[in-house]
Design a protein around this motif. Structure first.
Motif, PDB file in Angstrom:
ATOM      1  N   LEU A 152       0.824  -1.207   0.000  1.00  0.00           N
ATOM      2  CA  LEU A 152       0.000   0.000   0.000  1.00  0.00           C
ATOM      3  C   LEU A 152       0.859   1.257   0.000  1.00  0.00           C
ATOM      4  O   LEU A 152       0.528   2.250  -0.662  1.00  0.00           O
ATOM      5  CB  LEU A 152      -0.941  -0.011   1.207  1.00  0.00           C
ATOM      6  N   SER A 153       1.969   1.223   0.723  1.00  0.00           N
ATOM      7  CA  SER A 153       2.862   2.378   0.770  1.00  0.00           C
ATOM      8  C   SER A 153       3.504   2.632  -0.588  1.00  0.00           C
ATOM      9  O   SER A 153       3.661   3.785  -1.010  1.00  0.00           O
ATOM     10  CB  SER A 153       3.948   2.168   1.829  1.00  0.00           C
ATOM     11  N   LEU A 154       3.872   1.565  -1.276  1.00  0.00           N
ATOM     12  CA  LEU A 154       4.463   1.724  -2.605  1.00  0.00           C
ATOM     13  C   LEU A 154       3.435   2.254  -3.605  1.00  0.00           C
ATOM     14  O   LEU A 154       3.775   3.052  -4.488  1.00  0.00           O
ATOM     15  CB  LEU A 154       5.040   0.391  -3.080  1.00  0.00           C
ATOM     16  N   ILE A 155       2.189   1.813  -3.474  1.00  0.00           N
ATOM     17  CA  ILE A 155       1.145   2.354  -4.346  1.00  0.00           C
ATOM     18  C   ILE A 155       0.974   3.854  -4.092  1.00  0.00           C
ATOM     19  O   ILE A 155       0.847   4.654  -5.028  1.00  0.00           O
ATOM     20  CB  ILE A 155      -0.172   1.598  -4.127  1.00  0.00           C
ATOM     21  N   LEU A 156       0.988   4.259  -2.823  1.00  0.00           N
ATOM     22  CA  LEU A 156       0.898   5.678  -2.484  1.00  0.00           C
ATOM     23  C   LEU A 156       2.076   6.453  -3.060  1.00  0.00           C
ATOM     24  O   LEU A 156       1.905   7.538  -3.636  1.00  0.00           O
ATOM     25  CB  LEU A 156       0.858   5.830  -0.963  1.00  0.00           C
ATOM     26  N   TYR A 157       3.259   5.885  -2.926  1.00  0.00           N
ATOM     27  CA  TYR A 157       4.475   6.521  -3.454  1.00  0.00           C
ATOM     28  C   TYR A 157       4.407   6.672  -4.971  1.00  0.00           C
ATOM     29  O   TYR A 157       4.699   7.747  -5.519  1.00  0.00           O
ATOM     30  CB  TYR A 157       5.683   5.673  -3.046  1.00  0.00           C
ATOM     31  N   VAL A 158       3.991   5.624  -5.654  1.00  0.00           N
ATOM     32  CA  VAL A 158       3.939   5.662  -7.121  1.00  0.00           C
ATOM     33  C   VAL A 158       2.877   6.635  -7.602  1.00  0.00           C
ATOM     34  O   VAL A 158       3.081   7.368  -8.587  1.00  0.00           O
ATOM     35  CB  VAL A 158       3.691   4.246  -7.671  1.00  0.00           C
ATOM     36  N   ALA A 159       1.734   6.671  -6.933  1.00  0.00           N
ATOM     37  CA  ALA A 159       0.676   7.594  -7.338  1.00  0.00           C
ATOM     38  C   ALA A 159       1.141   9.043  -7.234  1.00  0.00           C
ATOM     39  O   ALA A 159       0.937   9.849  -8.158  1.00  0.00           O
ATOM     40  CB  ALA A 159      -0.570   7.373  -6.476  1.00  0.00           C
ATOM     41  N   SER A 160       1.784   9.389  -6.134  1.00  0.00           N
ATOM     42  CA  SER A 160       2.261  10.766  -5.963  1.00  0.00           C
ATOM     43  C   SER A 160       3.416  11.063  -6.907  1.00  0.00           C
ATOM     44  O   SER A 160       3.543  12.182  -7.411  1.00  0.00           O
ATOM     45  CB  SER A 160       2.671  11.002  -4.508  1.00  0.00           C
ATOM     46  N   TYR A 161       4.254  10.063  -7.180  1.00  0.00           N
ATOM     47  CA  TYR A 161       5.339  10.254  -8.149  1.00  0.00           C
ATOM     48  C   TYR A 161       4.779  10.547  -9.537  1.00  0.00           C
ATOM     49  O   TYR A 161       5.248  11.470 -10.233  1.00  0.00           O
ATOM     50  CB  TYR A 161       6.210   8.997  -8.190  1.00  0.00           C
ATOM     51  N   ALA A 162       3.793   9.788  -9.965  1.00  0.00           N
ATOM     52  CA  ALA A 162       3.216   9.985 -11.293  1.00  0.00           C
ATOM     53  C   ALA A 162       2.567  11.356 -11.423  1.00  0.00           C
ATOM     54  O   ALA A 162       2.603  11.969 -12.496  1.00  0.00           O
ATOM     55  CB  ALA A 162       2.201   8.889 -11.583  1.00  0.00           C
ATOM     56  N   LEU A 163       1.994  11.868 -10.342  1.00  0.00           N
ATOM     57  CA  LEU A 163       1.366  13.180 -10.377  1.00  0.00           C
ATOM     58  C   LEU A 163       2.391  14.300 -10.526  1.00  0.00           C
ATOM     59  O   LEU A 163       2.112  15.315 -11.161  1.00  0.00           O
ATOM     60  CB  LEU A 163       0.542  13.410  -9.106  1.00  0.00           C
ATOM     61  N   GLY A 164       3.564  14.131  -9.916  1.00  0.00           N
ATOM     62  CA  GLY A 164       4.522  15.218  -9.871  1.00  0.00           C
ATOM     63  C   GLY A 164       5.825  14.946 -10.586  1.00  0.00           C
ATOM     64  O   GLY A 164       5.998  15.292 -11.755  1.00  0.00           O
ATOM     65  N   LEU A 165       6.750  14.300  -9.910  1.00  0.00           N
ATOM     66  CA  LEU A 165       8.092  14.104 -10.458  1.00  0.00           C
ATOM     67  C   LEU A 165       8.103  13.256 -11.722  1.00  0.00           C
ATOM     68  O   LEU A 165       9.018  13.374 -12.542  1.00  0.00           O
ATOM     69  CB  LEU A 165       9.002  13.455  -9.411  1.00  0.00           C
ATOM     70  N   GLY A 166       7.133  12.402 -11.889  1.00  0.00           N
ATOM     71  CA  GLY A 166       7.095  11.599 -13.101  1.00  0.00           C
ATOM     72  C   GLY A 166       6.687  12.378 -14.334  1.00  0.00           C
ATOM     73  O   GLY A 166       6.908  11.926 -15.457  1.00  0.00           O
ATOM     74  N   ASN A 167       6.132  13.565 -14.124  1.00  0.00           N
ATOM     75  CA  ASN A 167       5.563  14.327 -15.237  1.00  0.00           C
ATOM     76  C   ASN A 167       6.233  15.684 -15.423  1.00  0.00           C
ATOM     77  O   ASN A 167       6.630  16.043 -16.539  1.00  0.00           O
ATOM     78  CB  ASN A 167       4.052  14.509 -14.989  1.00  0.00           C
ATOM     79  N   VAL A 168       6.349  16.463 -14.363  1.00  0.00           N
ATOM     80  CA  VAL A 168       6.788  17.860 -14.470  1.00  0.00           C
ATOM     81  C   VAL A 168       8.167  18.017 -15.106  1.00  0.00           C
ATOM     82  O   VAL A 168       8.346  18.915 -15.942  1.00  0.00           O
ATOM     83  CB  VAL A 168       6.737  18.526 -13.081  1.00  0.00           C
ATOM     84  N   PRO A 169       9.179  17.211 -14.756  1.00  0.00           N
ATOM     85  CA  PRO A 169      10.506  17.446 -15.364  1.00  0.00           C
ATOM     86  C   PRO A 169      10.509  17.411 -16.882  1.00  0.00           C
ATOM     87  O   PRO A 169      11.360  18.052 -17.512  1.00  0.00           O
ATOM     88  CB  PRO A 169      11.360  16.313 -14.778  1.00  0.00           C
ATOM     89  N   TRP A 170       9.562  16.701 -17.495  1.00  0.00           N
ATOM     90  CA  TRP A 170       9.552  16.610 -18.958  1.00  0.00           C
ATOM     91  C   TRP A 170       8.958  17.855 -19.614  1.00  0.00           C
ATOM     92  O   TRP A 170       8.913  17.929 -20.845  1.00  0.00           O
ATOM     93  CB  TRP A 170       8.800  15.363 -19.391  1.00  0.00           C
ATOM     94  N   GLN A 171       8.545  18.831 -18.812  1.00  0.00           N
ATOM     95  CA  GLN A 171       8.163  20.132 -19.354  1.00  0.00           C
ATOM     96  C   GLN A 171       9.383  21.037 -19.486  1.00  0.00           C
ATOM     97  O   GLN A 171       9.268  22.253 -19.555  1.00  0.00           O
ATOM     98  CB  GLN A 171       7.118  20.810 -18.439  1.00  0.00           C
ATOM     99  N   GLN A 172      10.564  20.441 -19.537  1.00  0.00           N
ATOM    100  CA  GLN A 172      11.819  21.176 -19.447  1.00  0.00           C
ATOM    101  C   GLN A 172      12.036  22.168 -20.585  1.00  0.00           C
ATOM    102  O   GLN A 172      12.669  23.207 -20.401  1.00  0.00           O
ATOM    103  CB  GLN A 172      12.988  20.191 -19.422  1.00  0.00           C
ATOM    104  N   SER A 173      11.538  21.885 -21.763  1.00  0.00           N
ATOM    105  CA  SER A 173      11.833  22.747 -22.908  1.00  0.00           C
ATOM    106  C   SER A 173      11.271  24.152 -22.732  1.00  0.00           C
ATOM    107  O   SER A 173      11.805  25.106 -23.306  1.00  0.00           O
ATOM    108  CB  SER A 173      11.281  22.124 -24.196  1.00  0.00           C
ATOM    109  N   GLU A 174      10.208  24.309 -21.925  1.00  0.00           N
ATOM    110  CA  GLU A 174       9.629  25.628 -21.735  1.00  0.00           C
ATOM    111  C   GLU A 174      10.530  26.543 -20.920  1.00  0.00           C
ATOM    112  O   GLU A 174      10.288  27.762 -20.869  1.00  0.00           O
ATOM    113  CB  GLU A 174       8.264  25.511 -21.060  1.00  0.00           C
ATOM    114  N   LEU A 175      11.568  25.998 -20.290  1.00  0.00           N
ATOM    115  CA  LEU A 175      12.479  26.807 -19.498  1.00  0.00           C
ATOM    116  C   LEU A 175      13.523  27.518 -20.350  1.00  0.00           C
ATOM    117  O   LEU A 175      14.078  28.539 -19.925  1.00  0.00           O
ATOM    118  CB  LEU A 175      13.199  25.931 -18.465  1.00  0.00           C
ATOM    119  N   PHE A 176      13.811  26.999 -21.546  1.00  0.00           N
ATOM    120  CA  PHE A 176      14.933  27.475 -22.341  1.00  0.00           C
ATOM    121  C   PHE A 176      14.457  28.386 -23.465  1.00  0.00           C
ATOM    122  O   PHE A 176      13.433  28.130 -24.101  1.00  0.00           O
ATOM    123  CB  PHE A 176      15.698  26.291 -22.947  1.00  0.00           C
TER     124      PHE A 176
END
Length: 279
Positions: A152-176
């Motif tokens: 259950l803890s890993l499911i919680l970890y993966v869900a929050s990862y997918a919402l944030g760190l799994g997605n946001v870094p790939w918006q990197q091109s808008e920074l440059f």
């Protein structure tokens, strides 16, 4: 000539403050995306669940993958509404909670002695053998609460990862800005793969040296550092054009200004929707 062009591009990427700050932010996000340990879980989840004596370890592994898929879709819908910075600041603490609960649960499971564990693995071909050395035996064979808590803890970890760190870094091109966008995105992506290689290389030695509880606690600590980095230097870029992002980073990190601007845009959007509804 091509080499000289690339060298000139990297010089512009590093020398100018606006480009350098964008590169630091993009590489930071891509690095923490991997150093939080997510891909270690994806690579070894079936074997880990088999060590926890799940009857069919494929099913909990599948639940991890489906959680990642489902919450990635949620992130696509929410990232512009909530904001890149805010979704990271909200989701990373939940990742920390999930990893901390995993570490706690592993701490209540007995591990083999050092002599039984043997020496660390030195080759990728011995992955299964190495993880078998970490077979966890519950203090009471009838007690299944700790393995269930880990799942259950890993499911919680993966869900929050997918919402944030799994997605946001790939918006990197808008920074440059446009002249260095290709090189900046390439450097950030290289950081991602380098960190991925490092995590894959060190997971088994960490399991041996720190125990599973210590390894997951270490990943939780990395997430805490990542949260501090996001809070300090990552501006809110949702709803901004490329030129506006460049202006934010021209004289500094632009965090306070970007947050005020995002809140103003949200209020204006709500007022506009209320006006439309009234009509």
């Amino acid at each position: 000539g091509k080499i000289a062009s690339v060298n000139d591009g990297f010089a512009e990427l590093i020398a100018l403050g606006v480009n350098r700050r964008a590169l630091i932010i993009a590489c930071m996000l891509q690095g923490f995306q991997q150093l939080c340990g997510f891909n270690s879980l994806m690579y070894f989840s079936a074997t880990i669940f088999s060590l926890l004596d799940f009857t069919n370890p494929t099913l909990p592994s599948l639940s991890i993958a489906l959680t990642n898929f489902a919450f990635t879709l949620v992130a696509f819908h929410a990232i512009d509404r909530i904001g890149r910075r805010r979704i990271l600041l909200l989701s990373i603490p939940v990742m920390v909670v999930g990893l901390a609960l995993c570490s706690l649960a592993f701490g209540f499971l007995d591990l083999p002695t050092h002599e039984a564990v043997g020496t660390p693995v030195s080759s990728a071909s011995s992955v299964s053998t190495a993880l078998l050395r970490f077979r966890l035996v519950a203090r009471n064979a009838a007690a299944t609460s700790w393995p269930l808590l880990i799942l259950l803890s890993l499911i919680l970890y993966v869900a929050s990862y997918a919402l944030g760190l799994g997605n946001v870094p790939w918006q990197q091109s808008e920074l440059f800005v446009l002249p260095v966008r290709a090189l900046g995105s390439a450097a950030a992506t290289a950081t991602n793969w380098g960190a991925n290689w490092l995590v894959g290389l060190t997971f088994l030695p960490l399991m041996h040296a720190l125990s599973p509880a210590g390894t997951f606690a270490l990943y939780a600590g990395v997430c805490v550092v990542g949260w501090v980095g996001v809070w300090r230097i990552y501006p809110e870029t949702a709803g901004l054009g490329l030129e506006e992002v460049g202006r934010l980073l021209r004289k500094g990190w632009g965090v306070d200004e970007s947050v005020r601007g995002f809140e103003a845009r949200r209020r204006a959007g709500r007022q506009g929707r209320s006006w439309d509804a009234g009509l």
